[in-house]
Design a protein around this motif. Structure first.
Motif, short mmCIF file in Angstrom:
data_model
loop_
_atom_site.label_atom_id
_atom_site.label_comp_id
_atom_site.label_asym_id
_atom_site.label_seq_id
_atom_site.Cartn_x
_atom_site.Cartn_y
_atom_site.Cartn_z
N LYS A 126 -12.59 -54.47 1.80
CA LYS A 126 -11.72 -53.46 1.18
C LYS A 126 -11.80 -52.15 1.95
O LYS A 126 -10.79 -51.49 2.19
N GLN A 127 -13.01 -51.77 2.34
CA GLN A 127 -13.18 -50.53 3.09
C GLN A 127 -12.50 -50.62 4.46
O GLN A 127 -11.88 -49.67 4.92
N LEU A 128 -12.64 -51.77 5.11
CA LEU A 128 -12.01 -51.95 6.42
C LEU A 128 -10.48 -51.86 6.30
O LEU A 128 -9.82 -51.21 7.12
N ALA A 129 -9.94 -52.51 5.27
CA ALA A 129 -8.49 -52.50 5.10
C ALA A 129 -7.97 -51.10 4.83
O ALA A 129 -6.89 -50.71 5.31
N ALA A 130 -8.75 -50.31 4.07
CA ALA A 130 -8.32 -48.95 3.74
C ALA A 130 -8.29 -48.05 4.97
O ALA A 130 -7.60 -47.01 4.97
N ARG A 131 -8.99 -48.43 6.03
CA ARG A 131 -9.06 -47.59 7.24
C ARG A 131 -7.94 -47.90 8.23
O ARG A 131 -7.84 -47.24 9.26
N VAL A 132 -7.13 -48.90 7.93
CA VAL A 132 -6.01 -49.22 8.82
C VAL A 132 -4.84 -48.33 8.44
O VAL A 132 -4.28 -48.47 7.34
N GLU A 183 -4.61 -56.57 2.18
CA GLU A 183 -6.00 -56.18 2.45
C GLU A 183 -6.70 -57.22 3.33
O GLU A 183 -7.46 -56.87 4.24
N ALA A 184 -6.44 -58.50 3.06
CA ALA A 184 -7.08 -59.57 3.83
C ALA A 184 -6.63 -59.53 5.29
O ALA A 184 -7.44 -59.69 6.21
N VAL A 185 -5.33 -59.32 5.49
CA VAL A 185 -4.80 -59.27 6.86
C VAL A 185 -5.35 -58.06 7.60
O VAL A 185 -5.79 -58.17 8.76
#
Length: 260
Positions: A126-132, A183-185
């Motif tokens: 979730k954190q990684l997705a939010a940074r895109v 989010e997964a992508v």
């Protein structure tokens, strides 16, 4: 419990099924379904409604009321064997019940560690997705949605439910999964970039081990699984999944985790 079941959804669509086996306490049962069946005897018929909570995982059922009419055709009781050395020997290569109990404890501890790791991994994704900062390509999101729908349909089949007759609005379900698919992508793209920058590669031996584990879990021959993957172009997916696992491990080793 063996029942004949009639189910009418909020839109008035009725589905009838005969000789359905219902295990009281089963995880697949609708919320409150078990309580409605308690006390019924063979030959009894009962009509009732189930109100699905607003946060129910199946989007098209969330917040709706579904009517059921159940006729009990038979009741079966699960008889548990004696917990002794003979049971342990029947279940596998265990010399005693104490050895079996030790294995069960070990397996439960492993599952607990795995569940905790999965929870932490989910938070990380979730954190990684939010940074895109940019929008994900629509084609990748649609592909992830297809995968999620296929996975859900496969789980229905495993529960002996025909996905085509389950009364599910697949378009609504697809829409309910769009945010998590995005989010997964996004998370996968970040992991791919981490793997590239850190030169995290997957060896053929590691891929072979993963294929062997998959074959064992599903009771299939390793050669058959590999042949299917090669035919369907799935080997690249195996390598990509393992590479992302390594990227997760890399990030987790450097992450600071706080639990509130």
């Amino acid at each position: 419990m063996v029942v004949d079941l009639e189910r009418t959804d909020a839109a008035g669509k009725t589905e009838k099924r005969q000789d359905v086996t219902v295990e009281l306490g089963g995880k697949a049962n609708p919320p409150g379904f078990d309580q409605q069946l308690l006390g019924l005897v063979g030959g009894a018929t009962k009509a009732f409604s189930i109100q699905y909570p607003s946060d129910y995982p199946i989007g098209e059922l969330a917040g709706t009321s579904v009517s059921y009419t159940v006729t009990v055709k038979g009741i079966k009781r699960r008889v548990l064997p004696e917990l002794d050395d003979e049971l342990a020997k029947d279940l596998g290569e265990f010399e005693s019940f104490d050895a079996l109990r030790a294995r069960v404890r070990e397996d439960l501890e492993h599952e607990a560690r795995h569940a905790a790791a999965q929870e932490t991994r989910g938070a990380l994704m979730k954190q990684l997705a939010a940074r895109v900062p940019y929008e994900m390509p629509a084609s990748l999101i649609e592909r992830e949605l297809d995968r999620r729908i296929e996975d859900f349909a496969r789980r229905l089949v495993e529960q002996r439910i025909d996905p085509r007759q389950a009364g599910i609005d697949w378009n609504a379900f697809r829409d309910s999964q769009r945010l998590v698919a995005r989010e997964a992508v996004a998370g996968a793209l970040v992991l791919d970039e981490v793997a590239r920058r850190e030169h995290l590669d997957v060896t053929e031996a590691e891929a072979d081990q993963e294929i062997a584990r998959y074959a064992e879990r599903n009771g299939r021959a390793v050669a058959a699984v590999r042949a299917a993957l090669e035919k369907e172009g799935g080997l690249s997916t195996v390598y990509a999944g393992l590479r992302r696992d390594k990227a997760v491990d890399f990030l987790m080793a450097r992450a600071t985790i706080s639990r509130e």
